[in-house]
Motif scaffolding. Structure first.
Motif, PDB file in Angstrom:
ATOM      1  N   SER A  87       1.065  -1.254   0.096  1.00 25.97           N
ATOM      2  CA  SER A  87       0.265  -0.045  -0.470  1.00 25.97           C
ATOM      3  C   SER A  87       0.908   1.509   0.306  1.00 25.97           C
ATOM      4  N   LEU A  88       2.071   0.946   1.139  1.00 26.60           N
ATOM      5  CA  LEU A  88       2.641   2.133   0.947  1.00 26.60           C
ATOM      6  C   LEU A  88       3.301   1.979  -0.940  1.00 26.60           C
ATOM      7  N   LEU A  89       4.251   1.572  -1.193  1.00 28.67           N
ATOM      8  CA  LEU A  89       4.825   1.534  -2.070  1.00 28.67           C
ATOM      9  C   LEU A  89       4.203   1.588  -3.520  1.00 28.67           C
ATOM     10  N   ASN A  90       2.782   0.954  -3.760  1.00 26.90           N
ATOM     11  CA  ASN A  90       2.189   0.881  -4.717  1.00 26.90           C
ATOM     12  C   ASN A  90       1.538   2.685  -6.138  1.00 26.90           C
ATOM     13  N   PRO A  91       1.768   3.939  -4.832  1.00 30.51           N
ATOM     14  CA  PRO A  91       1.762   4.407  -5.724  1.00 30.51           C
ATOM     15  C   PRO A  91       3.051   5.644  -6.011  1.00 30.51           C
ATOM     16  N   ILE A  92       3.928   5.137  -5.447  1.00 36.05           N
ATOM     17  CA  ILE A  92       5.379   5.550  -5.397  1.00 36.05           C
ATOM     18  C   ILE A  92       5.760   5.189  -6.472  1.00 36.05           C
ATOM     19  N   ILE A  93       5.305   4.019  -6.625  1.00 36.35           N
ATOM     20  CA  ILE A  93       6.195   3.478  -8.256  1.00 36.35           C
ATOM     21  C   ILE A  93       5.250   3.594  -9.618  1.00 36.35           C
ATOM     22  N   TYR A  94       4.052   3.554  -9.140  1.00 37.73           N
ATOM     23  CA  TYR A  94       3.521   4.707 -10.380  1.00 37.73           C
ATOM     24  C   TYR A  94       3.354   6.146 -10.954  1.00 37.73           C
ATOM     25  N   ALA A  95       3.938   5.949  -9.717  1.00 39.18           N
ATOM     26  CA  ALA A  95       3.975   8.343 -10.265  1.00 39.18           C
ATOM     27  C   ALA A  95       5.919   7.598 -10.624  1.00 39.18           C
ATOM     28  N   LEU A  96       6.329   7.279 -10.175  1.00 36.03           N
ATOM     29  CA  LEU A  96       7.671   7.258 -11.046  1.00 36.03           C
ATOM     30  C   LEU A  96       7.941   6.690 -12.384  1.00 36.03           C
ATOM     31  N   LYS A  97       7.342   4.972 -11.748  1.00 30.75           N
ATOM     32  CA  LYS A  97       7.338   4.087 -13.399  1.00 30.75           C
ATOM     33  C   LYS A  97       6.922   4.607 -14.407  1.00 30.75           C
ATOM     34  N   THR A  98       5.052   5.450 -14.256  1.00 28.73           N
ATOM     35  CA  THR A  98       4.119   5.305 -15.649  1.00 28.73           C
ATOM     36  C   THR A  98       4.185   6.645 -16.252  1.00 28.73           C
ATOM     37  N   GLU A  99       4.967   7.542 -17.331  1.00 28.69           N
ATOM     38  CA  GLU A  99       4.929   7.676 -17.885  1.00 28.69           C
ATOM     39  C   GLU A  99       3.985   8.846 -18.481  1.00 28.69           C
ATOM     40  N   GLU A 100       2.686   8.185 -18.852  1.00 28.78           N
ATOM     41  CA  GLU A 100       1.291   9.053 -18.370  1.00 28.78           C
ATOM     42  C   GLU A 100       1.349   9.753 -16.769  1.00 28.78           C
ATOM     43  N   VAL A 101       1.575   9.111 -16.032  1.00 31.42           N
ATOM     44  CA  VAL A 101       1.208   9.499 -14.398  1.00 31.42           C
ATOM     45  C   VAL A 101       2.061  10.761 -14.227  1.00 31.42           C
ATOM     46  N   VAL A 102       3.411  10.496 -14.664  1.00 29.34           N
ATOM     47  CA  VAL A 102       4.775  11.858 -14.606  1.00 29.34           C
ATOM     48  C   VAL A 102       4.009  12.790 -15.231  1.00 29.34           C
ATOM     49  N   ASN A 103       3.708  12.649 -16.902  1.00 25.51           N
ATOM     50  CA  ASN A 103       3.242  13.775 -17.546  1.00 25.51           C
ATOM     51  C   ASN A 103       2.260  14.699 -17.310  1.00 25.51           C
ATOM     52  N   ALA A 104       1.112  13.989 -16.190  1.00 26.29           N
ATOM     53  CA  ALA A 104       0.093  14.251 -16.162  1.00 26.29           C
ATOM     54  C   ALA A 104      -0.091  15.070 -14.536  1.00 26.29           C
ATOM     55  N   ILE A 105       1.388  14.793 -13.854  1.00 28.80           N
ATOM     56  CA  ILE A 105       1.629  15.907 -12.518  1.00 28.80           C
ATOM     57  C   ILE A 105       2.514  16.933 -12.999  1.00 28.80           C
ATOM     58  N   ARG A 106       2.780  16.631 -14.548  1.00 27.59           N
ATOM     59  CA  ARG A 106       3.515  18.172 -15.107  1.00 27.59           C
ATOM     60  C   ARG A 106       2.726  19.105 -15.458  1.00 27.59           C
ATOM     61  N   ARG A 107       2.158  18.565 -15.762  1.00 27.25           N
ATOM     62  CA  ARG A 107       0.493  19.749 -16.565  1.00 27.25           C
ATOM     63  C   ARG A 107      -0.173  19.765 -15.383  1.00 27.25           C
ATOM     64  N   LEU A 108      -0.566  19.425 -13.926  1.00 28.20           N
ATOM     65  CA  LEU A 108      -1.033  20.266 -12.722  1.00 28.20           C
ATOM     66  C   LEU A 108      -0.265  20.714 -12.694  1.00 28.20           C
ATOM     67  N   CYS A 109       1.179  20.246 -12.239  1.00 33.90           N
ATOM     68  CA  CYS A 109       2.268  22.043 -11.917  1.00 33.90           C
ATOM     69  C   CYS A 109       2.115  22.887 -12.125  1.00 33.90           C
ATOM     70  N   LYS A 110       2.410  22.956 -13.821  1.00 30.82           N
ATOM     71  CA  LYS A 110       1.906  24.066 -14.558  1.00 30.82           C
ATOM     72  C   LYS A 110       0.942  25.037 -14.159  1.00 30.82           C
ATOM     73  N   ARG A 111       0.093  24.838 -14.788  1.00 29.51           N
ATOM     74  CA  ARG A 111      -1.577  24.560 -14.917  1.00 29.51           C
ATOM     75  C   ARG A 111      -1.573  25.622 -13.411  1.00 29.51           C
ATOM     76  N   ARG A 112      -1.259  24.309 -11.946  1.00 26.81           N
ATOM     77  CA  ARG A 112      -0.592  25.978 -11.054  1.00 26.81           C
ATOM     78  C   ARG A 112      -0.335  26.664 -10.667  1.00 26.81           C
ATOM     79  N   THR A 113       0.984  26.673 -11.653  1.00 25.72           N
ATOM     80  CA  THR A 113       1.984  27.758 -11.259  1.00 25.72           C
ATOM     81  C   THR A 113       1.348  28.921 -12.511  1.00 25.72           C
ATOM     82  N   THR A 114       0.292  27.914 -13.066  1.00 28.28           N
ATOM     83  CA  THR A 114      -0.132  29.477 -14.107  1.00 28.28           C
ATOM     84  C   THR A 114      -1.189  30.165 -13.947  1.00 28.28           C
TER      85      THR A 114
END
Length: 324
Positions: free
Chosen positions: A292-319
Protein backbone atom coordinates in the motif's frame (compact mmCIF):
# COMPACT_ATOMS: atom_id res chain seq x y z
CA UNK A 1 -2.41 -10.65 31.45
CA UNK A 2 -5.66 -11.56 29.72
CA UNK A 3 -8.66 -13.03 31.51
CA UNK A 4 -9.59 -16.53 30.41
CA UNK A 5 -12.95 -16.67 32.16
CA UNK A 6 -14.59 -13.63 30.58
CA UNK A 7 -17.50 -14.96 28.51
CA UNK A 8 -21.11 -14.28 27.75
CA UNK A 9 -23.69 -16.81 26.57
CA UNK A 10 -25.81 -16.07 23.50
CA UNK A 11 -28.22 -17.84 21.12
CA UNK A 12 -30.25 -19.74 23.74
CA UNK A 13 -27.14 -20.97 25.56
CA UNK A 14 -25.90 -22.82 22.44
CA UNK A 15 -22.62 -20.95 21.88
CA UNK A 16 -20.14 -19.28 24.21
CA UNK A 17 -18.89 -15.93 22.96
CA UNK A 18 -16.13 -13.99 24.75
CA UNK A 19 -16.69 -10.41 25.80
CA UNK A 20 -13.16 -9.54 24.65
CA UNK A 21 -10.12 -11.05 22.97
CA UNK A 22 -6.53 -10.26 23.91
CA UNK A 23 -4.10 -9.38 21.09
CA UNK A 24 -0.78 -10.97 22.02
CA UNK A 25 1.41 -9.81 19.12
CA UNK A 26 4.73 -7.92 19.55
CA UNK A 27 5.15 -9.33 23.05
CA UNK A 28 8.40 -8.86 24.98
CA UNK A 29 10.35 -7.24 22.11
CA UNK A 30 13.00 -4.67 23.14
CA UNK A 31 12.70 -1.20 21.57
CA UNK A 32 9.50 -2.22 19.75
CA UNK A 33 8.16 1.33 20.07
CA UNK A 34 10.54 2.36 17.29
CA UNK A 35 8.68 -0.05 15.02
CA UNK A 36 5.37 1.55 15.99
CA UNK A 37 6.80 4.97 15.08
CA UNK A 38 7.87 3.45 11.74
CA UNK A 39 4.30 2.15 11.22
CA UNK A 40 2.94 5.62 11.96
CA UNK A 41 5.30 7.10 9.35
CA UNK A 42 4.30 4.38 6.85
CA UNK A 43 0.61 5.14 7.38
CA UNK A 44 1.09 8.89 6.90
CA UNK A 45 3.07 8.29 3.68
CA UNK A 46 0.50 5.75 2.47
CA UNK A 47 -2.34 8.23 2.96
CA UNK A 48 -0.39 11.05 1.26
CA UNK A 49 0.84 8.86 -1.63
CA UNK A 50 -2.46 7.19 -2.43
CA UNK A 51 -4.42 10.38 -1.81
CA UNK A 52 -2.12 12.22 -4.21
CA UNK A 53 -2.48 9.51 -6.90
CA UNK A 54 -6.27 9.50 -6.51
CA UNK A 55 -6.33 13.30 -6.83
CA UNK A 56 -4.13 13.30 -9.96
CA UNK A 57 -6.27 10.68 -11.71
CA UNK A 58 -9.46 12.52 -10.71
CA UNK A 59 -8.25 15.98 -11.79
CA UNK A 60 -6.51 15.10 -15.07
CA UNK A 61 -9.11 14.16 -17.69
CA UNK A 62 -6.57 12.41 -19.94
CA UNK A 63 -6.24 9.79 -17.17
CA UNK A 64 -9.97 9.01 -17.21
CA UNK A 65 -9.24 5.83 -19.17
CA UNK A 66 -10.01 2.18 -18.36
CA UNK A 67 -6.41 1.55 -17.31
CA UNK A 68 -6.36 4.40 -14.82
CA UNK A 69 -9.81 3.57 -13.48
CA UNK A 70 -8.16 0.29 -12.37
CA UNK A 71 -5.19 2.19 -10.89
CA UNK A 72 -7.66 4.53 -9.12
CA UNK A 73 -9.42 1.47 -7.67
CA UNK A 74 -6.10 0.03 -6.45
CA UNK A 75 -5.21 3.34 -4.75
CA UNK A 76 -8.62 3.41 -3.02
CA UNK A 77 -8.24 -0.18 -1.75
CA UNK A 78 -4.67 0.54 -0.60
CA UNK A 79 -5.86 3.60 1.31
CA UNK A 80 -8.84 1.81 2.86
CA UNK A 81 -6.81 -1.32 3.67
CA UNK A 82 -4.12 0.66 5.49
CA UNK A 83 -6.76 2.69 7.35
CA UNK A 84 -8.51 -0.53 8.41
CA UNK A 85 -5.28 -2.00 9.82
CA UNK A 86 -2.65 0.51 10.97
CA UNK A 87 -4.55 3.03 13.20
CA UNK A 88 -6.09 0.20 15.25
CA UNK A 89 -2.73 -1.60 15.37
CA UNK A 90 -1.06 1.54 16.77
CA UNK A 91 -3.88 2.07 19.28
CA UNK A 92 -3.55 -1.56 20.41
CA UNK A 93 0.19 -1.80 20.89
CA UNK A 94 1.54 1.75 21.16
CA UNK A 95 -1.02 2.69 23.82
CA UNK A 96 -1.17 -0.83 25.31
CA UNK A 97 -4.87 -1.31 24.64
CA UNK A 98 -4.64 -5.01 23.82
CA UNK A 99 -8.18 -6.04 24.72
CA UNK A 100 -10.67 -5.88 21.86
CA UNK A 101 -14.42 -6.45 22.06
CA UNK A 102 -15.66 -9.60 20.27
CA UNK A 103 -17.79 -7.72 17.70
CA UNK A 104 -15.04 -5.15 17.07
CA UNK A 105 -12.56 -8.00 16.51
CA UNK A 106 -14.76 -9.57 13.83
CA UNK A 107 -15.26 -6.18 12.16
CA UNK A 108 -11.49 -5.60 12.24
CA UNK A 109 -10.93 -9.00 10.62
CA UNK A 110 -13.58 -8.39 7.96
CA UNK A 111 -12.22 -5.04 6.73
CA UNK A 112 -8.56 -6.10 6.71
CA UNK A 113 -9.34 -9.25 4.71
CA UNK A 114 -11.87 -7.55 2.44
CA UNK A 115 -9.57 -4.77 1.28
CA UNK A 116 -6.61 -7.16 1.03
CA UNK A 117 -8.69 -9.45 -1.20
CA UNK A 118 -9.72 -6.50 -3.34
CA UNK A 119 -6.05 -5.54 -3.81
CA UNK A 120 -5.35 -9.05 -5.10
CA UNK A 121 -8.18 -9.04 -7.65
CA UNK A 122 -7.42 -5.48 -8.78
CA UNK A 123 -3.99 -6.80 -9.82
CA UNK A 124 -5.81 -9.49 -11.86
CA UNK A 125 -7.90 -6.83 -13.61
CA UNK A 126 -4.67 -4.91 -14.35
CA UNK A 127 -3.20 -8.07 -15.89
CA UNK A 128 -6.32 -8.47 -18.03
CA UNK A 129 -5.91 -4.89 -19.25
CA UNK A 130 -2.26 -5.53 -20.24
CA UNK A 131 -3.21 -8.85 -21.90
CA UNK A 132 -5.80 -7.22 -24.19
CA UNK A 133 -3.53 -4.23 -24.91
CA UNK A 134 -0.62 -6.42 -26.06
CA UNK A 135 -2.29 -9.56 -27.43
CA UNK A 136 -5.37 -7.92 -29.00
CA UNK A 137 -4.25 -4.32 -29.66
CA UNK A 138 -6.69 -3.68 -32.52
CA UNK A 139 -9.66 -4.67 -30.38
CA UNK A 140 -8.46 -3.01 -27.15
CA UNK A 141 -10.75 0.04 -27.39
CA UNK A 142 -13.74 -2.22 -28.08
CA UNK A 143 -13.08 -4.80 -25.32
CA UNK A 144 -11.60 -2.64 -22.56
CA UNK A 145 -14.02 0.24 -22.13
CA UNK A 146 -14.79 2.32 -19.08
CA UNK A 147 -18.13 0.56 -18.75
CA UNK A 148 -16.62 -2.94 -18.94
CA UNK A 149 -13.86 -2.12 -16.43
CA UNK A 150 -16.30 -0.55 -13.94
CA UNK A 151 -18.57 -3.61 -14.31
CA UNK A 152 -15.67 -6.00 -13.64
CA UNK A 153 -14.54 -4.00 -10.61
CA UNK A 154 -18.07 -3.78 -9.18
CA UNK A 155 -18.48 -7.56 -9.61
CA UNK A 156 -15.16 -8.03 -7.78
CA UNK A 157 -16.23 -5.78 -4.90
CA UNK A 158 -19.58 -7.58 -4.58
CA UNK A 159 -18.19 -11.13 -4.84
CA UNK A 160 -15.40 -10.49 -2.34
CA UNK A 161 -17.82 -8.75 0.04
CA UNK A 162 -19.93 -11.94 0.10
CA UNK A 163 -16.87 -14.22 0.39
CA UNK A 164 -15.31 -12.38 3.35
CA UNK A 165 -18.74 -11.92 5.01
CA UNK A 166 -19.19 -15.71 4.95
CA UNK A 167 -15.61 -16.27 6.18
CA UNK A 168 -16.15 -14.00 9.19
CA UNK A 169 -19.82 -14.90 9.66
CA UNK A 170 -18.91 -18.53 10.41
CA UNK A 171 -17.53 -17.36 13.77
CA UNK A 172 -21.14 -17.22 14.97
CA UNK A 173 -21.13 -21.02 15.24
CA UNK A 174 -17.97 -21.19 17.38
CA UNK A 175 -17.70 -21.41 21.17
CA UNK A 176 -14.72 -19.96 23.03
CA UNK A 177 -14.19 -21.59 26.41
CA UNK A 178 -10.39 -21.55 26.82
CA UNK A 179 -7.61 -19.09 26.05
CA UNK A 180 -8.65 -15.75 24.55
CA UNK A 181 -5.17 -14.64 23.46
CA UNK A 182 -4.88 -14.10 19.69
CA UNK A 183 -1.21 -14.60 18.86
CA UNK A 184 -1.09 -12.04 16.10
CA UNK A 185 -0.93 -8.27 15.60
CA UNK A 186 -4.61 -8.05 14.56
CA UNK A 187 -7.69 -10.27 14.65
CA UNK A 188 -6.24 -12.69 12.13
CA UNK A 189 -8.57 -15.44 10.95
CA UNK A 190 -6.45 -18.53 11.67
CA UNK A 191 -5.12 -17.59 15.13
CA UNK A 192 -8.65 -16.52 16.15
CA UNK A 193 -10.78 -19.48 15.06
CA UNK A 194 -8.20 -21.94 16.47
CA UNK A 195 -9.07 -20.65 19.94
CA UNK A 196 -12.55 -22.21 19.63
CA UNK A 197 -13.33 -25.32 21.67
CA UNK A 198 -15.93 -26.83 19.35
CA UNK A 199 -15.78 -28.14 15.76
CA UNK A 200 -13.93 -25.75 13.40
CA UNK A 201 -14.17 -27.90 10.24
CA UNK A 202 -16.29 -25.37 8.31
CA UNK A 203 -13.92 -22.55 9.27
CA UNK A 204 -10.92 -24.55 8.00
CA UNK A 205 -12.73 -25.30 4.72
CA UNK A 206 -13.71 -21.65 4.28
CA UNK A 207 -10.16 -20.53 5.07
CA UNK A 208 -8.84 -22.83 2.32
CA UNK A 209 -11.52 -21.65 -0.12
CA UNK A 210 -10.66 -18.01 0.61
CA UNK A 211 -6.91 -18.65 0.24
CA UNK A 212 -7.58 -20.33 -3.12
CA UNK A 213 -9.84 -17.55 -4.39
CA UNK A 214 -7.76 -14.64 -3.09
CA UNK A 215 -4.18 -15.87 -3.56
CA UNK A 216 -3.94 -19.00 -5.74
CA UNK A 217 -6.41 -18.22 -8.54
CA UNK A 218 -5.23 -14.60 -8.99
CA UNK A 219 -1.60 -15.82 -9.21
CA UNK A 220 -2.54 -18.49 -11.78
CA UNK A 221 -4.54 -15.98 -13.85
CA UNK A 222 -1.74 -13.38 -13.74
CA UNK A 223 0.83 -16.05 -14.63
CA UNK A 224 -1.30 -17.31 -17.54
CA UNK A 225 -1.74 -13.73 -18.73
CA UNK A 226 2.01 -13.15 -18.87
CA UNK A 227 2.58 -16.47 -20.64
CA UNK A 228 0.18 -15.28 -23.35
CA UNK A 229 1.89 -11.87 -23.42
CA UNK A 230 5.31 -13.54 -23.78
CA UNK A 231 4.06 -15.68 -26.68
CA UNK A 232 2.56 -12.62 -28.39
CA UNK A 233 5.78 -10.63 -27.94
CA UNK A 234 7.92 -13.50 -29.25
CA UNK A 235 5.98 -13.24 -32.53
CA UNK A 236 6.67 -9.50 -32.77
CA UNK A 237 9.40 -8.82 -35.30
CA UNK A 238 10.65 -5.51 -33.92
CA UNK A 239 12.84 -5.54 -30.81
CA UNK A 240 11.81 -1.94 -30.05
CA UNK A 241 8.14 -2.92 -30.02
CA UNK A 242 8.90 -5.74 -27.58
CA UNK A 243 10.76 -3.42 -25.22
CA UNK A 244 8.01 -0.82 -25.44
CA UNK A 245 5.36 -3.44 -24.60
CA UNK A 246 7.45 -4.81 -21.74
CA UNK A 247 7.88 -1.32 -20.26
CA UNK A 248 4.09 -1.00 -20.00
CA UNK A 249 4.07 -4.21 -17.91
CA UNK A 250 6.96 -3.31 -15.59
CA UNK A 251 4.90 -1.36 -13.06
CA UNK A 252 2.29 -4.10 -12.84
CA UNK A 253 4.89 -6.87 -12.39
CA UNK A 254 6.51 -4.91 -9.54
CA UNK A 255 3.11 -4.49 -7.85
CA UNK A 256 2.40 -8.24 -8.22
CA UNK A 257 5.80 -9.12 -6.72
CA UNK A 258 5.32 -6.69 -3.81
CA UNK A 259 1.88 -8.08 -2.99
CA UNK A 260 2.33 -11.84 -3.40
CA UNK A 261 5.99 -12.65 -2.65
CA UNK A 262 6.13 -11.43 1.00
CA UNK A 263 2.81 -13.10 1.81
CA UNK A 264 3.69 -16.42 0.16
CA UNK A 265 7.26 -16.30 1.49
CA UNK A 266 6.12 -15.93 5.10
CA UNK A 267 3.55 -18.72 4.77
CA UNK A 268 5.99 -21.12 3.06
CA UNK A 269 8.70 -20.51 5.70
CA UNK A 270 6.17 -21.13 8.50
CA UNK A 271 5.16 -24.44 6.84
CA UNK A 272 8.75 -25.60 6.27
CA UNK A 273 10.40 -24.62 9.54
CA UNK A 274 9.61 -23.26 12.99
CA UNK A 275 10.38 -19.56 13.30
CA UNK A 276 10.11 -17.19 16.21
CA UNK A 277 6.48 -15.96 16.51
CA UNK A 278 7.64 -12.35 16.69
CA UNK A 279 9.66 -12.75 13.46
CA UNK A 280 6.56 -14.16 11.77
CA UNK A 281 4.45 -11.25 13.06
CA UNK A 282 7.01 -8.69 11.84
CA UNK A 283 7.13 -10.31 8.37
CA UNK A 284 3.35 -10.59 8.21
CA UNK A 285 2.79 -6.96 9.27
CA UNK A 286 5.29 -5.70 6.67
CA UNK A 287 3.64 -7.79 3.94
CA UNK A 288 0.31 -6.15 4.82
CA UNK A 289 1.54 -2.53 4.86
CA UNK A 290 4.38 -2.55 2.30
CA UNK A 291 2.42 -2.77 -0.97
CA UNK A 292 0.00 0.00 0.00
CA UNK A 293 2.93 2.33 0.67
CA UNK A 294 4.93 1.48 -2.47
CA UNK A 295 2.16 1.14 -5.08
CA UNK A 296 1.59 4.91 -5.61
CA UNK A 297 5.35 5.56 -5.58
CA UNK A 298 5.89 2.97 -8.31
CA UNK A 299 3.07 4.37 -10.44
CA UNK A 300 4.20 7.96 -9.93
CA UNK A 301 7.81 7.18 -10.88
CA UNK A 302 7.46 4.33 -13.40
CA UNK A 303 4.47 5.39 -15.48
CA UNK A 304 5.06 8.09 -18.08
CA UNK A 305 1.40 9.16 -18.32
CA UNK A 306 1.19 9.86 -14.56
CA UNK A 307 4.50 11.77 -14.58
CA UNK A 308 3.29 13.90 -17.51
CA UNK A 309 -0.06 14.46 -15.79
CA UNK A 310 1.70 15.67 -12.62
CA UNK A 311 3.80 18.07 -14.72
CA UNK A 312 0.68 19.44 -16.41
CA UNK A 313 -0.99 19.96 -13.04
CA UNK A 314 2.09 21.79 -11.72
CA UNK A 315 2.21 24.02 -14.82
CA UNK A 316 -1.49 24.78 -14.49
CA UNK A 317 -1.03 25.77 -10.85
CA UNK A 318 2.01 27.90 -11.71
CA UNK A 319 0.05 29.69 -14.45
CA UNK A 320 -2.85 30.40 -12.11
CA UNK A 321 -0.50 31.74 -9.39
CA UNK A 322 1.38 33.97 -11.89
CA UNK A 323 -1.92 35.48 -13.11
CA UNK A 324 -2.74 36.49 -9.56
Amino acid sequence: MYKENEFRILFNFTFLYPVKFYLGGFYNIPHVKYYYVFLCFVYIMTVLGNGFLISVIYLVKTLHTPRYIIVFNLAVTDLCGSTALIPKLLDTFLFDSRYIVYEACLSYMFFVFFFGSMQSWTLVVMAYDRFVAICLPLRYNVIVTRKSVITILLCSWTSLLILIAVLVGLFDRLSFCGSLEIKSFFCDHGPTFRLACNDTFLNVVMANVTFTLVICIPLVLIGATYVCISIALSRTASREERLKALRTCTSHLILVALFFIPYLGTNIIVKITAINPNVRIFNSSLSHIGPSLLNPIIYALKTEEVVNAIRRLCKRRTTVVSKW
